[in-house]
Write a protein that holds these residues in place. Structure first.
Motif, short mmCIF file in Angstrom:
data_model
loop_
_atom_site.label_atom_id
_atom_site.label_comp_id
_atom_site.label_asym_id
_atom_site.label_seq_id
_atom_site.Cartn_x
_atom_site.Cartn_y
_atom_site.Cartn_z
N UNK A 245 15.17 10.41 -2.05
CA UNK A 245 14.64 10.95 -3.31
C UNK A 245 13.82 9.87 -4.04
N UNK A 246 14.52 8.71 -4.11
CA UNK A 246 13.88 7.59 -4.80
C UNK A 246 12.60 7.16 -4.08
N UNK A 247 12.74 7.12 -2.73
CA UNK A 247 11.59 6.75 -1.90
C UNK A 247 10.41 7.67 -2.16
N UNK A 248 10.72 9.03 -2.23
CA UNK A 248 9.68 10.03 -2.47
C UNK A 248 8.92 9.75 -3.75
N UNK A 249 9.76 9.47 -4.80
CA UNK A 249 9.15 9.19 -6.11
C UNK A 249 8.25 7.97 -6.03
N UNK A 250 8.74 6.98 -5.30
CA UNK A 250 7.96 5.76 -5.15
C UNK A 250 6.63 6.04 -4.44
N UNK A 251 6.74 6.85 -3.34
CA UNK A 251 5.54 7.18 -2.57
C UNK A 251 4.53 7.95 -3.40
N UNK A 252 5.04 8.95 -4.13
CA UNK A 252 4.09 9.77 -4.91
C UNK A 252 3.46 8.92 -6.00
N UNK A 253 4.27 7.97 -6.54
CA UNK A 253 3.71 7.05 -7.53
C UNK A 253 2.59 6.22 -6.93
N UNK A 254 2.82 5.76 -5.72
CA UNK A 254 1.81 4.96 -5.02
C UNK A 254 0.54 5.78 -4.78
#
Lengths: 558, 100
Positions: B1-10
């Motif tokens: 979940x956290x990874x996803x948020x990080x990716x979309x932020x990127x």
């Protein structure tokens, strides 16, 4: 009638012109070829010949051709009612200006990006080329004189704009330095520049500067005209990156913002057309609609000046030949949209018919003042901006446009004098400063000679400026038509506008000749005669060249 | 979940950066395209004058700074051919070195 309806019909008509008519012209008549190697590729040098992104090129082309003229002309011409001006702007843009501008680019691209002036010599003949130079000189002379009068009037009428208009020069100077010394990135500088300019505009109404009605025996108007020419002379001698380049850039940004604000306000307010559709009750002394309408509105319907830009710089940067349609034709549509905004502001931006009639009390009155006051009324009621601020905003927009045209015009005029100096071996005339003084002198002579010592009458030459501009367009159309005849393609799409222009121009010149004679204004009578002779020579040149070309074509078929 | 948020932020960040690059490109082009020619010509005029100074001694014009400009000659040689042609001389004006 609601202004929105007119706006939709106008923009819709021009969009239709772009999507349907320009497609026909581009594919069937000019037959633009995406595989053709344009001069930008053939002679690419990173200086003059640079293949450029079509949107960027359109932006340049549009901001170079759009100036104060598509505002002033329509704002004067609505004196005959809004319908004639509206129809001429819309139909003119669709069938005249777009075809002319795209045609000028095409003709130039197919001839190694040579300018229309040089092309006239190659395609039509040497005589036509000399004629072309004379007409260009007259256009520049008149544009400088008229715009000086326009700005001086704005400075007198809207004292709140004095600080922002001159402050804008300071902003441009600072921006130029910031960019030249690479202190900040361009998007940041752009935002800072726009914020500074609009800050000045908002400040303007609280620091009005009013020139006294008379200073040392000269009227306030005359003083402003002298100051403006002093400024333009200095500006035209400075290196371009110091002032001209940042000024043009800021003006371009401002053009888009101004258009958006005005159109947005019209849509939000939906004002009614206060002025009559066709004015039966024109003030005394107003000349007849036909032919004068067609020369009062030049830029916005068709203008020869566009041909100079199209063939001088745009054609050297065209990436693909097919882009000529977007850059040239859509550039004309942009200018038509500006003229349409001017018409709507000058006819719908009044509280009552009485107010409108008071503004248009005589021919040549109203004009840009009507645009500013009408536009300010619409912006104030539509967007809630204080009326004084809105008026300052529009005044600054008009004055800055006229100002940049003036310093570019004066620079070009200086080049012409320097060239003459070289041709006739006059040493001193080849130097920058004396040639500039000569250019300023001739313009001042016209500004004051035309309308008396206060210079306020200089607007009388507006229709004469229109006629000269149309003649220039006629010469460009002639070049395009001759090329089409040689290629055995249909010529009526360019020949019909050409004939129409020539007839209207000659008729307008004759009408004005009579009125100048009646008024005893022999200075303008003489100028009118010069333009008339040029117009007749253009017409004769057209007839002779086309006859000869058709004979050659017929002989080849046999 | 956290990874996803990080990716979309990127992803958002890179979209923004791409957008900013585009804006910068259009602004730079809009600013410079119209005057590129005029500025390049002005610069060339200045360079031409400099070239004249560097090679003045060779052409018989005394130059008090020739001791220093001599050092620059090899650096300017590349542009010499274009220069003399621009100055209206079809062939190199110097007897002892010919570039064409």
């Amino acid at each position: 009638m609601s202004a929105i309806v007119l706006l939709v019909i106008g923009l819709g008509g021009m969009a239709l012109g772009y999507f349907v008519y320009s497609k026909l012209i581009a594919e069937r008549i000019y037959r633009l070829d995406p595989r053709f190697k344009t001069p930008a590729h053939e002679f690419e040098d990173g200086v003059d010949f640079v293949p450029t992104n079509p949107f960027v090129l359109w932006g340049h082309h549009f901001t170079s051709v759009a100036g104060a003229a598509p505002i002033v002309g329509p704002a004067i011409a609505v004196i005959w009612g809004w319908l004639p001006a509206f129809l001429w702007v819309i139909l003119g843009t669709i069938f005249f200006a777009g075809v002319h501008d795209a045609g000028a680019i095409w003709a130039s691209v197919r001839n190694k990006a040579r300018s229309v002036g040089a092309l006239t010599g190659d395609v039509v003949g040497k005589r036509a080329r000399s004629l072309f130079m004379v007409v260009i000189f007259l256009v520049l002379l008149m544009v400088n004189a008229v715009f000086a009068v326009v700005i001086s009037r704005l400075m007198m009428d809207f004292s709140s704009a004095v600080v922002p208009v001159w402050g804008a020069i300071l902003v441009a100077l600072v921006i130029g330095q910031l960019i030249y010394r690479r202190m900040l990135s361009l998007p940041v500088v752009s935002i800072l520049g726009v914020v500074a300019l609009y800050g000045l505009i908002f400040m303007g109404p609280s620091v009005p500067i009013q020139m006294p009605e008379s200073v040392g025996g000269m009227s306030g108007n005359a003083i402003w005209i002298l100051i403006l020419f002093g400024y333009a002379a200095i500006a035209s001698l400075l290196p371009v990156w110091v002032l001209l380049q940042p000024r043009d850039y800021i003006n371009g940004l401002q053009l888009f913002i101004g258009l958006l604000v005005l159109y947005g306000a019209i849509v939000l307010l939906n004002p009614t057309m206060v002025a009559p559709m066709v004015n039966d009750n024109v003030p005394e002394g107003t000349p007849s609609l036909i032919p004068l309408l067609f020369v009062t509105i030049a830029c916005g319907a068709i203008s020869g000046f566009h041909g100079l830009v199209a063939s001088g710089t745009t054609s050297k940067q065209l990436d693909k030949e097919t882009h000529a349609r977007f850059v040239g034709y859509f550039g004309a549509v942009g200018e038509g949209a500006l003229a349409l905004a001017a018409i709507l502001a000058a006819t719908a931006g009044f509280a009552s018919l009485g107010d409108w009639q008071a503004m248009y009390a005589g021919f040549g009155q109203g004009g840009v003042t009507a645009f500013v006051e009408g536009g300010a009324f619409i912006i104030h009621n539509g967007l809630g901006l204080p009326e004084a601020t809105a008026a300052t905003l529009l005044t600054v927009m008009a004055a800055l446009f006229a100002g940049t045209t003036m310093d570019t015009g004066l620079r070009l005029q200086r080049y012409i004098f320097q060239e003459w100096g070289m041709i006739y071996g006059i040493g001193w005339m080849q130097k920058g400063a004396p040639a500039t003084l000569l250019a300023v002198g001739t313009c001042l002579l016209l500004a004051f000679g035309a309308g008396g010592a206060d210079g306020s009458g200089g607007m009388i030459i507006w229709p004469l400026f229109g006629t000269t501009n149309q003649l220039l367009a006629g010469l460009t159309l002639l070049v395009v038509t001759v090329m089409l005849v040689r290629l055995k393609r249909p010529m009526w799409y360019t020949l019909a506008p050409l004939c129409f222009l020539l007839v209207m121009t000659v008729a307008a010149l004759l009408t004005q000749l009579r009125s100048f004679y009646n008024e005893g204004n022999y200075f303008l009578l003489f100028l009118d005669l010069v333009v008339l002779v040029a117009a007749i020579l253009v017409a004769l040149e057209c007839a002779a060249t086309l006859k000869q070309q058709r004979r050659t074509a017929a002989r080849q078929q046999e | 979940m956290h990874e996803d948020g990080h990716d979309s932020g990127k992803a958002t960040l890179s979209t923004w950066q791409a957008w900013l690059r585009q804006a910068r490109f259009f602004a730079e082009e809009a600013y410079s395209a119209r005057y590129r020619g005029a500025i390049a010509r002005a610069r060339r005029d200045e360079d031409d004058l400099f070239m004249l100074m560097v090679f003045s001694e060779v052409m018989g014009v005394p130059n008090p700074a020739s001791y220093y400009t001599l050092e620059l000659q090899p650096l300017m040689l590349e542009r010499f051919h274009d220069w003399h042609r621009r100055m209206g001389m079809e062939r190199s004006p110097l007897d002892h070195f010919t570039c064409c």
